[in-house]
Design a protein around this motif. Sequence first.
Motif, short mmCIF file in Angstrom:
data_model
loop_
_atom_site.label_atom_id
_atom_site.label_comp_id
_atom_site.label_asym_id
_atom_site.label_seq_id
_atom_site.Cartn_x
_atom_site.Cartn_y
_atom_site.Cartn_z
N VAL A 34 -9.05 -10.68 11.35
CA VAL A 34 -9.66 -10.42 10.04
C VAL A 34 -10.90 -9.55 10.21
O VAL A 34 -11.67 -9.72 11.15
CB VAL A 34 -10.05 -11.74 9.35
CG1 VAL A 34 -10.72 -11.50 8.01
CG2 VAL A 34 -8.84 -12.64 9.19
N ASN A 56 -9.65 -7.48 17.56
CA ASN A 56 -8.70 -6.85 16.64
C ASN A 56 -8.44 -5.40 16.99
O ASN A 56 -7.36 -4.88 16.73
CB ASN A 56 -9.22 -6.88 15.21
CG ASN A 56 -9.46 -8.26 14.67
OD1 ASN A 56 -9.11 -9.26 15.27
ND2 ASN A 56 -10.09 -8.32 13.51
N PHE A 148 -3.99 0.07 10.02
CA PHE A 148 -3.23 -1.13 10.40
C PHE A 148 -2.18 -0.81 11.47
O PHE A 148 -1.92 -1.63 12.36
CB PHE A 148 -2.56 -1.77 9.18
CG PHE A 148 -3.53 -2.53 8.30
CD1 PHE A 148 -4.12 -3.71 8.74
CD2 PHE A 148 -3.84 -2.06 7.04
CE1 PHE A 148 -5.00 -4.41 7.93
CE2 PHE A 148 -4.72 -2.76 6.22
CZ PHE A 148 -5.31 -3.94 6.67
N THR A 154 -5.11 -6.46 13.69
CA THR A 154 -5.83 -6.67 12.44
C THR A 154 -4.80 -7.01 11.38
O THR A 154 -3.96 -6.19 11.03
CB THR A 154 -6.62 -5.41 12.03
OG1 THR A 154 -7.54 -5.07 13.07
CG2 THR A 154 -7.40 -5.65 10.75
N HIS A 155 -4.87 -8.24 10.90
CA HIS A 155 -3.90 -8.72 9.92
C HIS A 155 -4.41 -8.63 8.49
O HIS A 155 -3.61 -8.62 7.55
CB HIS A 155 -3.51 -10.17 10.22
CG HIS A 155 -3.01 -10.36 11.60
ND1 HIS A 155 -1.82 -9.82 12.05
CD2 HIS A 155 -3.54 -11.01 12.66
CE1 HIS A 155 -1.65 -10.14 13.33
NE2 HIS A 155 -2.68 -10.85 13.72
N ARG A 156 -5.75 -8.55 8.34
CA ARG A 156 -6.31 -8.57 7.00
C ARG A 156 -7.71 -7.97 7.01
O ARG A 156 -8.49 -8.20 7.93
CB ARG A 156 -6.38 -10.01 6.51
CG ARG A 156 -6.93 -10.22 5.15
CD ARG A 156 -6.80 -11.67 4.74
NE ARG A 156 -7.13 -12.56 5.84
CZ ARG A 156 -7.98 -13.58 5.76
NH1 ARG A 156 -8.57 -13.86 4.64
NH2 ARG A 156 -8.23 -14.33 6.80
N GLU A 171 -7.84 -7.89 -0.91
CA GLU A 171 -7.41 -8.23 0.44
C GLU A 171 -6.37 -7.20 0.86
O GLU A 171 -5.32 -7.09 0.24
CB GLU A 171 -6.82 -9.63 0.47
CG GLU A 171 -6.40 -10.04 1.87
CD GLU A 171 -5.94 -11.48 1.92
OE1 GLU A 171 -6.80 -12.36 1.82
OE2 GLU A 171 -4.73 -11.68 2.07
N THR A 173 -3.79 -5.65 3.69
CA THR A 173 -2.95 -6.10 4.79
C THR A 173 -2.01 -4.96 5.17
O THR A 173 -1.91 -3.97 4.44
CB THR A 173 -2.09 -7.32 4.37
OG1 THR A 173 -1.18 -6.90 3.34
CG2 THR A 173 -2.95 -8.48 3.88
N ASP A 175 1.06 -4.88 4.78
CA ASP A 175 2.03 -4.75 3.68
C ASP A 175 1.37 -4.29 2.37
O ASP A 175 2.08 -3.90 1.44
CB ASP A 175 2.74 -6.07 3.43
CG ASP A 175 3.63 -6.46 4.60
OD1 ASP A 175 4.15 -5.55 5.30
OD2 ASP A 175 3.82 -7.67 4.83
N ASN A 176 0.06 -4.35 2.29
CA ASN A 176 -0.69 -3.96 1.10
C ASN A 176 -1.95 -3.20 1.55
O ASN A 176 -3.06 -3.71 1.45
CB ASN A 176 -1.08 -5.20 0.28
CG ASN A 176 -1.85 -4.85 -0.96
OD1 ASN A 176 -1.62 -3.82 -1.58
ND2 ASN A 176 -2.77 -5.71 -1.34
#
Length: 181
Positions: A34, A56, A148, A154-156, A171, A173, A175-176
Amino acid sequence: MRHLLLALPLALLSPILTAQEHEHASLRTHEHGVGTLNLALDGQILELNLESPAMNLIGFEHAPHSEEERARVAALRAQLEQPLELVALPAAAGCTLAAQELDGRLFAEHEHEHEHEHDHGHSDIRASYRLTCAHPERLEALDLAAFFARFPATHRLAAQLIGPAGQRGAELTPDNPRLLF
């Protein structure tokens, strides 16, 4: 503008007192996977401030012990010195890098390995960027897909934005990865 960026976490989060001059000061909890991304748009100036555990970004937090680890730190520095390759902004906004600052004990140029032989503490990386945007009204979103992809540990990213539309958080990610202005 720098004051606006520094005030951003305080304006959006409950105040947390820390000693900023202390080497390990942080306005958030150190959590692997994070990081935080604070943005402020004021006129033509876009400030970005990224903070992340070194784990990360590079896979370790200790002072580099080998040539391979020193090369990884140098490669990380080189990547972070090219923020527009990690953060995609609309080309129509005409943003260019005006200033940057990288901070973290892994980047300390005159640090001696023996000073940290028994140091197993956390290490954060902070990267601050000032961009000048010729057409800030065309800043609709920024995309961190490349960030990313380059730093999969790094997940978030907890993002905070102050811009013409006010303050907001998001947030981000893998995917976003898009943050709307």
